[in-house]
Design a protein around this motif. Structure first.
Motif, PDB file in Angstrom:
ATOM      1  N   CYS A 159       0.844  -1.193   0.000  1.00  0.00           N
ATOM      2  CA  CYS A 159       0.000   0.000   0.000  1.00  0.00           C
ATOM      3  C   CYS A 159       0.879   1.241   0.000  1.00  0.00           C
ATOM      4  O   CYS A 159       1.885   1.281   0.690  1.00  0.00           O
ATOM      5  CB  CYS A 159      -0.907   0.006   1.228  1.00  0.00           C
ATOM      6  SG  CYS A 159      -2.047   1.404   1.217  1.00  0.00           S
ATOM      7  N   CYS A 200      -1.917   6.327   5.277  1.00  0.00           N
ATOM      8  CA  CYS A 200      -2.840   6.881   6.266  1.00  0.00           C
ATOM      9  C   CYS A 200      -2.040   6.980   7.562  1.00  0.00           C
ATOM     10  O   CYS A 200      -1.265   6.078   7.890  1.00  0.00           O
ATOM     11  CB  CYS A 200      -4.047   5.970   6.431  1.00  0.00           C
ATOM     12  SG  CYS A 200      -4.929   5.716   4.869  1.00  0.00           S
ATOM     13  N   TYR A 242      -2.375   6.657  10.682  1.00  0.00           N
ATOM     14  CA  TYR A 242      -2.504   5.711  11.803  1.00  0.00           C
ATOM     15  C   TYR A 242      -2.040   4.295  11.449  1.00  0.00           C
ATOM     16  O   TYR A 242      -1.963   3.439  12.310  1.00  0.00           O
ATOM     17  CB  TYR A 242      -3.994   5.627  12.224  1.00  0.00           C
ATOM     18  CG  TYR A 242      -4.905   5.373  11.045  1.00  0.00           C
ATOM     19  CD1 TYR A 242      -5.105   4.104  10.533  1.00  0.00           C
ATOM     20  CD2 TYR A 242      -5.536   6.437  10.388  1.00  0.00           C
ATOM     21  CE1 TYR A 242      -5.887   3.872   9.423  1.00  0.00           C
ATOM     22  CE2 TYR A 242      -6.324   6.225   9.272  1.00  0.00           C
ATOM     23  CZ  TYR A 242      -6.492   4.937   8.804  1.00  0.00           C
ATOM     24  OH  TYR A 242      -7.252   4.713   7.696  1.00  0.00           O
ATOM     25  N   CYS A 243      -1.754   4.033  10.165  1.00  0.00           N
ATOM     26  CA  CYS A 243      -1.748   2.642   9.686  1.00  0.00           C
ATOM     27  C   CYS A 243      -0.351   2.055   9.493  1.00  0.00           C
ATOM     28  O   CYS A 243       0.545   2.671   8.916  1.00  0.00           O
ATOM     29  CB  CYS A 243      -2.514   2.564   8.374  1.00  0.00           C
ATOM     30  SG  CYS A 243      -2.668   0.885   7.750  1.00  0.00           S
ATOM     31  N   GLN A 303      -5.120  -4.037  -0.799  1.00  0.00           N
ATOM     32  CA  GLN A 303      -5.386  -2.985   0.192  1.00  0.00           C
ATOM     33  C   GLN A 303      -6.100  -1.808  -0.440  1.00  0.00           C
ATOM     34  O   GLN A 303      -6.789  -1.054   0.245  1.00  0.00           O
ATOM     35  CB  GLN A 303      -4.080  -2.508   0.838  1.00  0.00           C
ATOM     36  CG  GLN A 303      -3.386  -3.538   1.692  1.00  0.00           C
ATOM     37  CD  GLN A 303      -4.203  -3.951   2.900  1.00  0.00           C
ATOM     38  OE1 GLN A 303      -5.249  -3.398   3.185  1.00  0.00           O
ATOM     39  NE2 GLN A 303      -3.726  -4.954   3.603  1.00  0.00           N
ATOM     40  N   ASN A 326      -0.641   4.377   0.466  1.00  0.00           N
ATOM     41  CA  ASN A 326      -1.494   5.492   0.880  1.00  0.00           C
ATOM     42  C   ASN A 326      -1.032   6.224   2.121  1.00  0.00           C
ATOM     43  O   ASN A 326      -1.349   7.399   2.303  1.00  0.00           O
ATOM     44  CB  ASN A 326      -2.926   5.018   1.037  1.00  0.00           C
ATOM     45  CG  ASN A 326      -3.562   4.821  -0.317  1.00  0.00           C
ATOM     46  OD1 ASN A 326      -3.360   5.627  -1.215  1.00  0.00           O
ATOM     47  ND2 ASN A 326      -4.285   3.736  -0.488  1.00  0.00           N
TER      48      ASN A 326
HETATM   49 FE1  SF4 Z   1      -3.264   1.635   3.144  1.00  0.00          FE
HETATM   50 FE2  SF4 Z   1      -5.688   1.042   4.069  1.00  0.00          FE
HETATM   51 FE3  SF4 Z   1      -3.664   1.357   5.759  1.00  0.00          FE
HETATM   52 FE4  SF4 Z   1      -4.644   3.454   4.519  1.00  0.00          FE
HETATM   53  S1  SF4 Z   1      -5.768   2.150   6.002  1.00  0.00           S
HETATM   54  S2  SF4 Z   1      -2.457   2.977   4.730  1.00  0.00           S
HETATM   55  S3  SF4 Z   1      -5.232   2.599   2.535  1.00  0.00           S
HETATM   56  S4  SF4 Z   1      -3.842  -0.225   4.206  1.00  0.00           S
END
Ligand code: SF4
Ligand code: SAH
Ligand code: F3S
Length: 448
Positions: free
Chosen positions: A169, A173, A175-176, A213, A171
């Motif tokens: 992924c 985000c 928190y991730c 993802q 992206n």
């Molecule tokens: Fe990637 Fe989903 Fe995590 Fe966002 S929440 S960083 S889109 S895996």
């Protein structure tokens, strides 16, 4: 009695392995790849841990409680290993990638640590352990998609299968942990995906879920996700096609058009919102606003009025105000989700949130907000199911109901679970049912 076979050195006999899986569908998909790799190298897959020489655990790091569950299991394996010192214990998957050597150093008897992109090296890691060492490989790859490996299907029903179409992924985000445990995004060769889907259909499977993802950013050569969905749907009108997960910022009209044009693409979209507040979405680095998200919901409804929409929500992320929390509740009401996965924010080491923001919502507040979110979703799910009473649906039969062998369980295109009396049909059949009653989780139906 000593026979020639008991005289053989231990390392020559075919070792048996057992594997346990935690986390998301991607991890369950990866387990099927691992079983395939291990079998091809002479290891024997067993379903009972007691029979195994090797215990593998495919792990998840998404929230702290996911990791705590695995630590608990590792303590149990360590106890088993005291009685059977030859037992090999391997930790694979996201926790392996995140904790690396720390897993071996934790004194739980872990011999192997393998991250999500290093499964091809499992046989050589096994060899290192057999010769007295530890086997560790946590290299992430920019190319690995395991495209050429046929997963060994471990599901029981033989009707629905997951097909991995991309890994990683990009992206970020805030928190991730996923971008760190699974690395950058890469798409799998579309020809191998379609070959796998055709093979599944020929073997009797009637539903595939294309997994990634963020499937909407799939791209292989000139093939976009919308193209891939069209080609998958055209394998057979008898094959149901689903996908997960789609990031709201990338949900294209092109995809919605392809879905609307193919009745066998299921009327169900999982579109994680995470929050209903613009300031919160900004802190989460989700790259869309509430307004944008709601416009995408309108677009789905324009193209497919009967499409179910489901979501993921995080309660109590850094700095969440009461107002931001209420914006999430109001978004949920406004969309009227059929179903949601709902979580308390859990800080993950190394993420942007853990480096630059404060996990400052106390646990009591997180719990209260999560409870409000869950209660609201239960009402919304029940309301959505009530609206189905009296309607007829085509369901794909998955198998007998656990409670009553004279009843079957199947799903609608909207992914709702239906239970109905039927002793004639078999898993993989399509049956038309009418809804008589419901709970918040199930439609109670009869055959028509
Ligand atoms: Fe990637 Fe989903 Fe995590 Fe966002 S929440 S960083 S889109 S895996
Ligand atoms: N790629 C998918 C989701 C993967 S993780 C997507 O973006 O939709 C599944 C869900 O776990 C996320 O949607 C989010 O709601 C939740 N999640 C991720 N990190 C989390 C964290 N640190 N604490 C709590 N929940 C989290
Ligand atoms: Fe967990 Fe890794 Fe999936 S962290 S949610 S198993 S991608």
């Amino acid at each position: 009695m000593i026979t020639p076979s008991t005289l053989r050195p231990v390392t020559d006999k075919a070792l048996k392995f057992y594997i346990e899986t935690y986390g998301c569908q991607m991890n369950f998909g990866d387990t099927e790849i691992v079983v395939s790799i291990m079998r091809d190298n002479g290891y024997i897959y067993v379903e009972k841990m007691e029979e195994a020489d090797i215990v593998l655990v495919n792990t998840c790091s998404i929230r702290d409680n996911a990791e705590q569950r695995v630590w608990g299991r590792l303590s149990e394996f360590a106890a088993l290993k005291r009685r059977r010192p030859a037992l090999i214990v391997g930790v694979i998957g996201c926790m392996a990638e995140r904790l690396k050597e720390r897993l071996v150093e934790a004194d739980k008897g872990v011999d192997i640590v393998a991250g999500p992109d290093s499964y091809r090296s499992l046989p050589s890691l096994m060899e290192e352990v057999k010769s007295g060492g530890k086997g560790i490989n946590v290299l992430l790859s920019r190319e690995e998609t395991y495209a050429d490996i046929s997963p060994v299907r471990l599901d029981r029903n033989g009707v629905s299968a997951f097909v991995s179409i991309m890994r990683g992924c990009n992206n970020m985000c805030s928190y991730c942990v996923v971008p760190y445990t699974r690395g950058g995004e890469r798409s799998r060769d579309s020809d191998t995906i379609l070959a796998e889907v055709r093979d599944l259909f020929d073997r009797g499977y009637r539903e595939v879920t294309l997994l990634g993802q963020n499937v909407n950013s799939y791209r292989y050569g000139d093939t976009t996700f919308a193209d891939l969905m069209r080609m998958t749907a055209e394998v057979s009108p008898l094959l149901r096609v689903r996908f997960a997960t789609s990031h709201p910022k990338d949900l294209s009209d092109e995809l919605l058009k392809v879905m609307a044009a193919h009745p066998n693409i299921c009327r169900s979209i999982h579109l994680p919102a995470q929050s209903g507040s613009d300031t919160m979405l900004e802190r989460m680095n989700r790259k869309y606003t509430r307004g944008w998200y709601l416009e995408r919901i309108d677009a789905i409804r324009r193209h497919m009025p009967d499409c179910a929409i489901t979501t993921d929500i995080i309660a109590g992320f850094c700095g969440e105000t009461q107002e931001e929390h209420e914006a999430t509740l109001s978004l949920m009401r406004q969309v009227g989700y059929q179903f949601a996965y709902m979580f308390k924010y859990s800080e993950r080491e190394g993420t942007k949130a853990s480096r630059h923001m404060k996990d400052d919502i106390d646990d009591e507040t997180k719990t209260r907000r999560l409870t409000e979110i869950i209660n609201l979703q239960n009402d919304l799910s029940l309301e959505s199911n009530r609206q189905d009473i009296g309607k007829t649906f085509e369901v794909l039969v998955e198998g007998p109901s656990k409670r009553n062998p004279d009843e079957l369980v199947g799903r609608t295109s909207q992914n709702k679970v239906c239970v109905f009396a039927d002793t004639v049909h078999r898993p993989g059949d399509y049956v038309t049912v009418q809804v008589d009653d419901c709970t918040s989780a199930t439609l109670l139906c009869h055959r028509v």
